[in-house]
Enzyme design. Structure first.
Site, PDB file in Angstrom:
ATOM      1  N   ASN A 223       0.836  -1.204   0.000  1.00 40.86           N
ATOM      2  CA  ASN A 223       0.000   0.000   0.000  1.00 40.86           C
ATOM      3  C   ASN A 223       0.864   1.246   0.000  1.00 40.86           C
ATOM      4  OD1 ASN A 223      -2.608  -1.065   0.103  1.00 40.86           O
ATOM      5  ND2 ASN A 223      -2.545  -1.250   2.332  1.00 40.86           N
TER       6      ASN A 223
ATOM      7  N   ASP B  34       0.690   4.642   1.672  1.00 39.11           N
ATOM      8  CA  ASP B  34      -0.060   5.298   2.752  1.00 39.11           C
ATOM      9  C   ASP B  34       0.008   6.818   2.557  1.00 39.11           C
ATOM     10  OD1 ASP B  34      -0.379   2.783   3.807  1.00 39.11           O
ATOM     11  OD2 ASP B  34       1.092   3.036   5.413  1.00 39.11           O
TER      12      ASP B  34
ATOM     13  N   ASN C  74       5.853  -4.603   4.385  1.00 31.85           N
ATOM     14  CA  ASN C  74       6.618  -4.345   5.616  1.00 31.85           C
ATOM     15  C   ASN C  74       7.407  -5.585   6.041  1.00 31.85           C
ATOM     16  OD1 ASN C  74       5.365  -1.847   5.660  1.00 31.85           O
ATOM     17  ND2 ASN C  74       3.897  -2.402   7.269  1.00 31.85           N
TER      18      ASN C  74
ATOM     19  N   ASN D  90      -1.494 -11.569  17.003  1.00 34.21           N
ATOM     20  CA  ASN D  90      -1.433 -10.775  18.233  1.00 34.21           C
ATOM     21  C   ASN D  90      -2.640 -11.184  19.087  1.00 34.21           C
ATOM     22  OD1 ASN D  90      -3.650  -9.385  17.248  1.00 34.21           O
ATOM     23  ND2 ASN D  90      -2.523  -7.514  16.758  1.00 34.21           N
TER      24      ASN D  90
ATOM     25  N   THR E 192       1.837 -12.713  19.880  1.00 32.24           N
ATOM     26  CA  THR E 192       2.595 -11.524  20.291  1.00 32.24           C
ATOM     27  C   THR E 192       1.752 -10.690  21.257  1.00 32.24           C
ATOM     28  OG1 THR E 192       1.912 -10.237  18.353  1.00 32.24           O
ATOM     29  CG2 THR E 192       3.981 -11.470  18.177  1.00 32.24           C
TER      30      THR E 192
ATOM     31  N   GLY F 278       2.532  -7.382  22.429  1.00 30.88           N
ATOM     32  CA  GLY F 278       2.962  -5.982  22.487  1.00 30.88           C
ATOM     33  C   GLY F 278       4.183  -5.823  23.377  1.00 30.88           C
TER      34      GLY F 278
ATOM     35  N   GLY G 253       5.885  -8.851  25.196  1.00 28.89           N
ATOM     36  CA  GLY G 253       6.689  -9.882  24.541  1.00 28.89           C
ATOM     37  C   GLY G 253       5.860 -10.830  23.709  1.00 28.89           C
TER      38      GLY G 253
ATOM     39  N   ALA H  14       3.808  -1.248  12.482  1.00 31.72           N
ATOM     40  CA  ALA H  14       4.724  -2.233  11.887  1.00 31.72           C
ATOM     41  C   ALA H  14       5.571  -2.991  12.917  1.00 31.72           C
ATOM     42  CB  ALA H  14       5.633  -1.621  10.824  1.00 31.72           C
ATOM     43  N   ALA H  15       5.233  -2.901  14.199  1.00 35.55           N
ATOM     44  CA  ALA H  15       5.974  -3.690  15.200  1.00 35.55           C
ATOM     45  C   ALA H  15       5.817  -5.180  14.897  1.00 35.55           C
ATOM     46  CB  ALA H  15       5.471  -3.381  16.607  1.00 35.55           C
ATOM     47  N   GLY H  16       4.573  -5.601  14.686  1.00 36.70           N
ATOM     48  CA  GLY H  16       4.321  -7.007  14.389  1.00 36.70           C
ATOM     49  C   GLY H  16       4.964  -7.425  13.071  1.00 36.70           C
ATOM     50  N   ASP H  17       4.920  -6.554  12.080  1.00 35.56           N
ATOM     51  CA  ASP H  17       5.529  -6.880  10.777  1.00 35.56           C
ATOM     52  C   ASP H  17       7.046  -7.043  10.929  1.00 35.56           C
ATOM     53  OD1 ASP H  17       3.051  -6.727   9.560  1.00 35.56           O
ATOM     54  OD2 ASP H  17       3.296  -4.628   8.995  1.00 35.56           O
TER      55      ASP H  17
ATOM     56  N   GLY I  72       6.643   5.728  11.820  1.00 35.24           N
ATOM     57  CA  GLY I  72       6.358   5.191  10.489  1.00 35.24           C
ATOM     58  C   GLY I  72       6.482   3.686  10.413  1.00 35.24           C
TER      59      GLY I  72
END
Ligand code: ADP
Length: 307
Positions: free
Chosen positions: A14, A16, A46, A187, A223, A225, A228, A253-256, A291
Site C-alpha cells: 500500500n 499510505d 513491511n 497478536n 505476540t 505488544g 513480549g 509495523a511492530a508485528g511486521d 512510520g
C-alpha cells in the site's frame, strides 16, 4: 536434499497517504491539514522489507497497479535487496492505497482501497509456483484474497516449504487454510478472533495455543505488544518470552518487523528462543521510530542493540 535458505513473502503493498488534522473531517466539511506525505506500507511489504533489510534472501509475491507510485514502491523494494521479479503490475487496477488522517492526540482514521492487492489470486500464485516450491519458508498475512493465500499454502505444504501465517488483520479463517499452516503468529486480538479465547495472561494464552495445536499447527507465537510473546510448541508447555524495554514512539509495523526478523533468524537455523530474541530486538527498535518501513532496522542496528 535441503532447500536453499530462501524466504518467500506473499502479501500486500500500500501507498499510505498520511495527513495531520486538527480533528477528523466531518461530513460536508473541508478541512486544512498539514504534514502530508506518502509512506510505503502494507503488511506484506513491511514484512518483506524487514526480512531483506535484516539479511534474508527474500522473494516478494505481490501486485501493484501500472502507475507511478507502484513503480516507485517496486524500485524501493529492489533497493532493499528484495527480489521484485515476482511483483506483478496489473493493467487495469491502481496500486493499493490507504488514506490516513492523524488527529491531534495521535489517533488514526484510515480508509483503504485494496486496488491491485485484490488481484493476488490463484493465477498469480501459479505464475510464481517455482519460487514457493523451492523456498525454505512462505510467509503470508491476510490483506490479499484468501483464494491466493490458500493456493500458496497448499503448494508450499506439498513441497515441504514451511508455511507461516501472520493472521492480520483479524478475521475468521477456514479450517482448510489452518490445516496447511506450520507456524502462526497472531497478536492478542487476532488470537481471540480465531480461537474465541480472550488472551489476558499465560494461562489463557496456553488455552488459545491449544486451539491452534488441535488444528494441526506445530508452533504458535502470540505476540503481546510490550509484554513480549507467548510461544508454544505442539506437545510442550508454552511460556512467555519477554521483549525489550524501550520508549515507544510509534508501534506501527511492530508485528511486521517481528515476523520478518523471526523468519530471518530461523532461516539461519537459529533455535526458536534465539530467533525470538532477535525479533524482539528488531521490533523494539522499530517502535522507537515513526512510520512503518522507515522504522525497520538494519542487521547492523539490531546487532548493536543486542551487544
Ligand atoms: P502487532 O503490531 O501485530 O499488534 P504486537 O503489538 O503484539 O504486534 O507487537 C509485536 C512485537 O513487537 C512484540 O512481540 C514485541 O517484540 C514488539 N513490541 C511491540 N510493542 C512494543 C513496546 N511498546 N516495547 C517493546 N517492544 C514492543
Amino acid at each position: 536434499m535441503s532447500k536453499p535458505k530462501k524466504l518467500v513473502v506473499l502479501g500486500s503493498i500500500n501507498a499510505d497517504h498520511v495527513i495531520s488534522v486538527p480533528h477528523f473531517v466531518k461530513p460536508g466539511e473541508t478541512l486544512s491539514g498539514s504534514g502530508y506525505h506518502i509512506a510505503y506500507g502494507g503488511k506484506g511489504a513491511n514484512q518483506a522489507v524487514a526480512a531483506a533489510r535484516l539479511g534474508a534472501e527474500t522473494d516478494f509475491i505481490a501486485c501493484i497497479g501500472q502507475d507511478d507510485i507502484g513503480r516507485a514502491m517496486k524500485q524501493a523494494f529492489a533497493e532493499d535487496n528484495i527480489n521484485t521479479d515476482s511483483i506483478v503490475a496489473i493493467a487495469d487496477e491502481m496500486s493499493g492505497i490507504a488514506m490516513i488522517q492523524v488527529a491531534d492526540g495521535g489517533e488514526n482514521s484510515i480508509v483503504i482501497a485494496a486496488g491491485a492487492n485484490g488481484r493476488l489470486d490463484e493465477s498469480v500464485v501459479a505464475k510464481f509456483q517455482q519460487n514457493i516450491m523451492q523456498a525454505d519458508t512462505l510467509l503470508m498475512q491476510l490483506e490479499t484474497p484468501l483464494a491466493g493465500i490458500l493456493a500458496a499454502a497448499k503448494l508450499a505444504k506439498q513441497n515441504q516449504t514451511r508455511v507461516v501465517l501472520n493472521p492480520a488483520p483479524a478475521q475468521p479463517l477456514p479450517q482448510e487454510l489452518l490445516a496447511q499452516v506450520d507456524m502462526i503468529t497472531p497478536n492478542e486480538t487476532e488470537a481471540k478472533t480465531l480461537t474465541g479465547i480472550n488472551v489476558v495472561d499465560e494461562a489463557t494464552a496456553q488455552q488459545a495455543a491449544e486451539v491452534f495445536h488441535q488444528q494441526g499447527i506445530q508452533t504458535v507465537l502470540i505476540t503481546l505488544g510490550s509484554k513480549g510473546v507467548f510461544v508454544s510448541e505442539q506437545g510442550q508447555n508454552g511460556q512467555i518470552i519477554a521483549g525489550f524495554r524501550v520508549q515507544a514512539v510509534d508501534t506501527t509495523a511492530a508485528g511486521d518487523t517481528f515476523n520478518g526478523a523471526l523468519l530471518t533468524a530461523l532461516l539461519e537455523d537459529q533455535p526458536l528462543a534465539d530467533a525470538i530474541r532477535f525479533a524482539h530486538a528488531a521490533a523494539a527498535i522499530s517502535v522507537t521510530r515513526k512510520g512503518a518501513q522507515p522504522s525497520i532496522p538494519t542487521r547492523q542496528e539490531v546487532a548493536a542493540f543486542l551487544q
